[in-house]
Structure formats: C-alpha cells, structure tokens
Design an enzyme around this catalytic site. Structure first.
Site, PDB file in Angstrom:
ATOM      1  N   HIS A  16       0.829  -1.202   0.000  1.00 46.14           N
ATOM      2  CA  HIS A  16       0.000   0.000   0.000  1.00 46.14           C
ATOM      3  C   HIS A  16       0.872   1.265   0.000  1.00 46.14           C
ATOM      4  O   HIS A  16       0.693   2.160  -0.844  1.00 46.14           O
ATOM      5  CB  HIS A  16      -0.911  -0.018   1.228  1.00 46.14           C
ATOM      6  CG  HIS A  16      -1.838   1.145   1.342  1.00 46.14           C
ATOM      7  ND1 HIS A  16      -3.147   1.087   0.933  1.00 46.14           N
ATOM      8  CD2 HIS A  16      -1.652   2.406   1.816  1.00 46.14           C
ATOM      9  CE1 HIS A  16      -3.726   2.260   1.149  1.00 46.14           C
ATOM     10  NE2 HIS A  16      -2.834   3.079   1.684  1.00 46.14           N
ATOM     11  N   GLU A  17       1.820   1.327   0.930  1.00 36.51           N
ATOM     12  CA  GLU A  17       2.657   2.523   1.042  1.00 36.51           C
ATOM     13  C   GLU A  17       3.605   2.657  -0.151  1.00 36.51           C
ATOM     14  O   GLU A  17       3.903   3.769  -0.588  1.00 36.51           O
ATOM     15  CB  GLU A  17       3.441   2.507   2.358  1.00 36.51           C
ATOM     16  CG  GLU A  17       2.586   2.482   3.613  1.00 36.51           C
ATOM     17  CD  GLU A  17       1.549   3.597   3.685  1.00 36.51           C
ATOM     18  OE1 GLU A  17       1.741   4.649   3.027  1.00 36.51           O
ATOM     19  OE2 GLU A  17       0.543   3.412   4.381  1.00 36.51           O
ATOM     20  N   HIS A  30       1.767   4.438  -2.871  1.00 34.87           N
ATOM     21  CA  HIS A  30       1.842   5.895  -2.694  1.00 34.87           C
ATOM     22  C   HIS A  30       3.197   6.435  -3.144  1.00 34.87           C
ATOM     23  O   HIS A  30       3.286   7.443  -3.858  1.00 34.87           O
ATOM     24  CB  HIS A  30       1.653   6.258  -1.214  1.00 34.87           C
ATOM     25  CG  HIS A  30       0.252   6.170  -0.718  1.00 34.87           C
ATOM     26  ND1 HIS A  30      -0.824   6.731  -1.376  1.00 34.87           N
ATOM     27  CD2 HIS A  30      -0.266   5.609   0.412  1.00 34.87           C
ATOM     28  CE1 HIS A  30      -1.928   6.511  -0.690  1.00 34.87           C
ATOM     29  NE2 HIS A  30      -1.616   5.831   0.396  1.00 34.87           N
ATOM     30  N   HIS A  72       3.808   6.421  -6.849  1.00 32.90           N
ATOM     31  CA  HIS A  72       3.003   7.508  -7.420  1.00 32.90           C
ATOM     32  C   HIS A  72       3.759   8.834  -7.272  1.00 32.90           C
ATOM     33  O   HIS A  72       3.886   9.615  -8.225  1.00 32.90           O
ATOM     34  CB  HIS A  72       1.649   7.561  -6.694  1.00 32.90           C
ATOM     35  CG  HIS A  72       0.628   8.427  -7.348  1.00 32.90           C
ATOM     36  ND1 HIS A  72      -0.608   8.671  -6.786  1.00 32.90           N
ATOM     37  CD2 HIS A  72       0.642   9.134  -8.503  1.00 32.90           C
ATOM     38  CE1 HIS A  72      -1.294   9.473  -7.579  1.00 32.90           C
ATOM     39  NE2 HIS A  72      -0.560   9.770  -8.624  1.00 32.90           N
TER      40      HIS A  72
END
Length: 588
Positions: A377-378, A381, A384
């Site tokens: 998940h991190e 981020h 991105h």
C-alpha cells in the site's frame, strides 16, 4: 537471514545533515515572508513576482516540514527533534498567513481582468493555477463578507470539537465482566469483536453502543448543527447543495457520488450472499452484528521476514514492466523505508517525502500478512510520488488524496493476484480470499453505506427538516438492514453506530475510499487482463501530478467513475470472490 534492524531505516539524513542546516532554510523562509509582505502592498503590479516567491519559498518550507516531521516520528523521545519540529510548524503557519491576501485579491478581480491574466505570456507557467483559483469566483463573496465569514469560522469547527472531546476524553465504557473486568475502549473494540467467545463479543457490543446511546442527545445535536452549518454555508456561497460544495475542490460532479450508491444497490445481493455463506462456514445458528468481525480463517497460515515481503511485493508489480520494478527495488536499496517498530517510534504507516527528496515510508513491520499488504500500500503511494515528481515541476507535482488512494490500493490488488497465484496450501488460499472479501466489504460496501447516510441526512436538512437522535437512528438502522441482509440480525443497538463514526464530521469524505478502491480494482484487473495498453494508460495517471482533476486522471487510466458501469467492473471482482467462497464446503 534477516538483515539487521538498524540497517533497515530510512536515509532522511540525505535531506539535512543536522539542525543547523534546517535553521538556515527556516531563515530563508522568513526572508521569503518579508519579500512577500513588501510585494503584497501592490499585488496588481507584482503578480508574477508573488507567484515566483510562493513557488520558491513554499518548496523550501515543504522540505523543512517534511524532514522535521519524519525526524520526530522516528524517535518522538528526542527533545531537540520535537523543538525543531515545533519551530518549523510555527514558521509554516506564519508563512501561510503571509499569503492570505493573494487568493482573495485574485478573486476580487473582474472577469475581464482575470481573462487578461490568463492571456499574459509572462504568466504562462501559472495559467493552470489561476484557472483553478478563478473557478471559485461565483462562489466567493465580497471581501468584507468573506472577512466576516473567516472571523466566524470557529463556529464551523465547534460541532466537531465538541464531538472530539466528548468521545475521546469524557466518554468511557463499562468494563467487561466476561473478560475479568478488562477495559473496553474505542481502540480495542474491533479486536474484542473478533474474540472466539460470543459472550465477550456480545458484551463488548452492548457496552459500547448502550453508552453511546446515553449521549445520543448531545451527539445528535452536535451532528445536526454540523450539517446545518454546512448546508447554510453552501447556500451563502451559491452552491446547489452541500454535496456540490464539498466535491467542488476536486471538480467531482455529484453524479459520481450517486453512481457509487446506485451501483452498490444494484449489487447488494453480493453482500447478502457473503454473509449467508459466512454464517454457514462459521456454524452460527444466529448471526448478529457483534459477529461481523469474526475472522473466517483462524490464525495466520504464514508469517514473512521483511526480505520475503520485499521479494513478494517486487514480484507482484511485474505486470507494470521492468522500469516500475527496477525503481520499486531501488526503494529497498536506497533507504526509502524505516521498517521495524522501536521505542519512541510513531505507530502505523505512511508515505512521505518532499519534491526535492526521494519518497520515504514509515512502517512498523511485524511479519504478518497485513504487514505485507501495508508495505504494498505505502509503496503504491511512494511510486506515485516518484513518477509525479519526475514528470512535473514543483508547481504541478502534488496529486490529490482521491488519486492517492487509487494508486495505493491498486498495488494491494496486484499483490493479492500474485499471492493467490502462488498460494501453496488450502488454508493460505482461504486466508487470502477472506482478506480480499473483507477489504471489499469494509472499504466499498461499508464506506458507501456511510456515504449514503450522509447524503440522506444532508438532503433532508436542505429540505428544511430538523433532525433528532430518533431520526438519525432510523436512517442508519434502515440502511444497516438493507446492506447486511436477512442472514444478519440487525440488533437494535446497531442503529446508534453512526454516533461513533468521526468521519461524518469530515463532510462527504468517505465516498473517496469506496470510489478509489473500486477504481483501483478495475484498473488492476485491466492491467492483468489487457496487458501493455492498460499499463500505458496507468502510467499516464501516475505521471500527471496535478495537471488534471482526479476524475479526469482516472479516465486517462482507463475508468470513468461518473459511470456506474465502472463501479460494476469492480463489483464483478467481488462477485467472483463471493462465488469462490460459496464453493467452499468447509474451512481448512
């Protein structure tokens, strides 16, 4: 063999070697404030200079704030780090205040003057910024009126502040007799609801919600006034509704909100079937609301070293190509991640970093499956952020929260596909299936139920109704029955659950979780099934930064979230998962 924990920390010292370097940049920000103060005396003739100064000194301020926050989070016991962070926060607040004149000035300009600025060749780098600001012209009052509203803004915050201190400081719950007098809190409630003893689950449920019920008049008054204040402000600001006003920042049409609710209602049978099968597999004669958090698979079938988690996560993003994988791997080699829990270290996980730094991740890895998904998940981020910064200048690199949640959950979806394909035992497969189902249930259905509750409440207040606790309970209780279906007994106390949801004071925010998850699910499936063309579109999304609004960015990626069919695409994945669950005769 597991690497030494001290070797698995982030390299934030690359940003600043010591506090003296930080203070030099703080002094630079102070100089910027003085420069902006002088320019503000005659803004009309210094628009470009003001923009240039904001751009330059905000970039420095961002470096300082990001660094001092992370430095404090890595060990909150260090007083010098606390002091430096407090000093940085104070200066940032002052810097923000020094800019407060600029936006109202631009919005005070007539339409012709605004158009001249948009045609000014010297302002070409700032045209997109100006267009974003000028969107608010029809929703901006006179300078005097805006000043009065700003002076009264503390009243907008009052309902949330009242709720915060009531629920976090004043409200306590009876201890649990079934657990030998153990204390019940909002934080341990979910864990207690996973207890194998139904007496514990039931007592925790009843103690929590019966306590909220006692404060129902206070909480309902706070929430009603929160809604009334928002709907009144929307009217004053010339919006059609509070929903339109809250979605305006991201340029999201309210039909996106409506499309989400519409699709969920069309696919409500999937949620009902999930709970029918869950009741059967858990062998429950009756399934109550205090059974919602019962895990389908007891005990984890597998634990991971961080090295194993790293390799699994890197392998999972192979569908995005070699470039993405190579950059992803460099995160582990170049000190992006502070991995393990330590005394004094902040809990949880987040992705951070400034425009001038590499992305950084704080996590507290414990070897569980959830820890592996947190890493994915991190990293979603941070990847991105990497592409947004690499492909845009400082002015246009910062994407919205809406887009951020799509990128992070997209990587979680790729990890799920990979782990399911490589699961070695039946228990592993069932555990992953349960994890995926629970993510959908919690993020899509539950958050949409919250979003629908918000919409009903605001619509009724905008229609002139005054709502009391009884009204809120009825709205929420009816929604709960509709979402969970007949296999679930909607115990009377669940009607008070709305009282424990702080997100209702972050107006019309929760729909972003559900919409972002649906977008990520649809995009991940496209990448897996369609290959390079879908990958190319996803890269456009990652690289866009702040040039387009989030719905347009998602269209570039391959999904139109204003079309209910896009949500349906994601729910097709949930349908497949439910059908896999229904095919299971017994749990491993």
């Amino acid at each position: 063999m597991e690497e030494k924990q001290q070797d698995l920390r982030w390299t934030i010292s690359e940003m600043y070697r010591d506090g003296e370097e930080v203070k030099k940049d703080l002094d630079q920000v102070k100089e910027g404030m003085e420069k902006i103060r002088i320019l503000s005396q005659d803004p009309g003739t210094h628009i470009k200079e003001i923009f240039d100064a904001i751009n330059k000194y905000m970039r420095v301020a961002e470096n300082v704030i990001v660094f001092t926050n992370m430095q404090q989070d890595q060990d909150s016991r260090v007083s010098s780090a606390q002091k430096l962070n407090q000093e940085a926060m104070t200066i940032l607040t002052d810097f923000d205040a020094s800019l407060s004149f600029f936006r109202p000035y631009l919005l005070s300009l007539g339409k012709e003057e605004q158009e001249k600025l948009l045609e000014d060749p010297d302002l070409v780098p700032y045209h997109e910024k100006l267009e974003r600001i000028f969107r608010y012209s029809e929703h901006t009052l006179t300078a005097d009126q805006e000043y009065i509203l700003s002076k009264m803004s503390f009243l907008e915050e009052a309902p949330e502040n009242i709720y915060y201190f009531l629920t976090n400081a004043d409200l306590t719950f009876p201890p649990l007799e079934s657990k030998g007098g153990e204390k019940l809190t909002g934080e341990n409630f979910t864990t207690l609801e996973q207890d194998s003893d139904p007496a514990v689950r039931k007592e925790a449920f009843e103690n929590l919600y019966s306590t909220f019920k006692k404060f129902g008049n206070t909480i309902s008054t706070a929430y009603y006034n929160n809604v009334k204040g928002l709907t009144t402000l929307a009217g004053i600001k010339n919006y059609d509704s509070a929903l339109q006003m809250e979605l305006f920042d991201d340029n999201v049409d309210p039909k996106v909100y409506d499309a989400l609710i519409e699709s969920i209602h069309k696919n409500m049978d999937l949620m009902h079937r999930y709970y029918v099968k869950k009741k059967e597999l858990l062998g429950l004669e009756e399934q109550h609301m205090y059974d919602v958090y019962l895990p389908l698979v007891k005990g984890s079938s597998k634990t991971y070293t961080f090295e194993e988690a790293k390799e699994v996560c890197i392998a999972s993003v192979a569908p995005l190509g070699k470039e993405y994988q190579d950059i992803y791997r460099s995160a582990f080699e170049d000190g992006w991640i502070d991995v393990y829990p330590r005394d004094g270290k902040r809990g949880g996980a987040y992705s951070s970093g400034s425009f001038d730094s590499q992305p950084y991740i704080l996590m507290n890895f414990t070897g569980t499956l959830d820890s592996v998904f947190t890493l994915a998940h991190e990293m979603g981020h941070s990847m991105h952020s990497y592409f947004a910064k690499k492909n845009n200048d400082y002015l246009y690199h910062n994407y919205t929260i809406f887009a951020a949640e799509t990128a992070s959950t997209f990587n979680e979806n790729l990890l799920l596909y990979y782990l399911m394909d490589h699961a070695e035992t039946e228990k592993e497969k069932q555990e992953l299936l349960a994890h995926h189902l629970d993510s959908f249930k919690s993020t899509v259905y539950r958050q949409t139920m919250f979003a629908e509750f918000e919409k009903i409440v605001h619509d009724r207040v905008e229609a002139g109704e005054a709502l009391t606790q009884e009204d809120f309970d009825k709205i929420y209780g009816d929604l709960n029955k509709a979402y969970f279906g007949e296999a679930m007994i909607s115990d009377d106390l669940i009607a008070h659950e709305w009282m424990r949801i702080p997100h209702f004071y972050s107006n019309f925010y929760v729909y972003k979780y559900a919409t972002g998850y649906c977008a990520a699910t649809a995009l991940a499936r496209k990448v897996i099934e369609e290959g390079q063309s879908a990958v190319d579109n996803y890269y456009k999304f990652l690289k866009d930064g702040a040039h387009h609004f989030p719905i347009d960015q998602l269209k570039m990626a391959g999904v139109d979230m204003s079309d209910p069919k896009s949500v349906d695409l994601a729910l097709d994945v949930f349908r497949d998962l439910v059908e896999k669950l229904e095919a299971i005769d017994e749990l491993a």
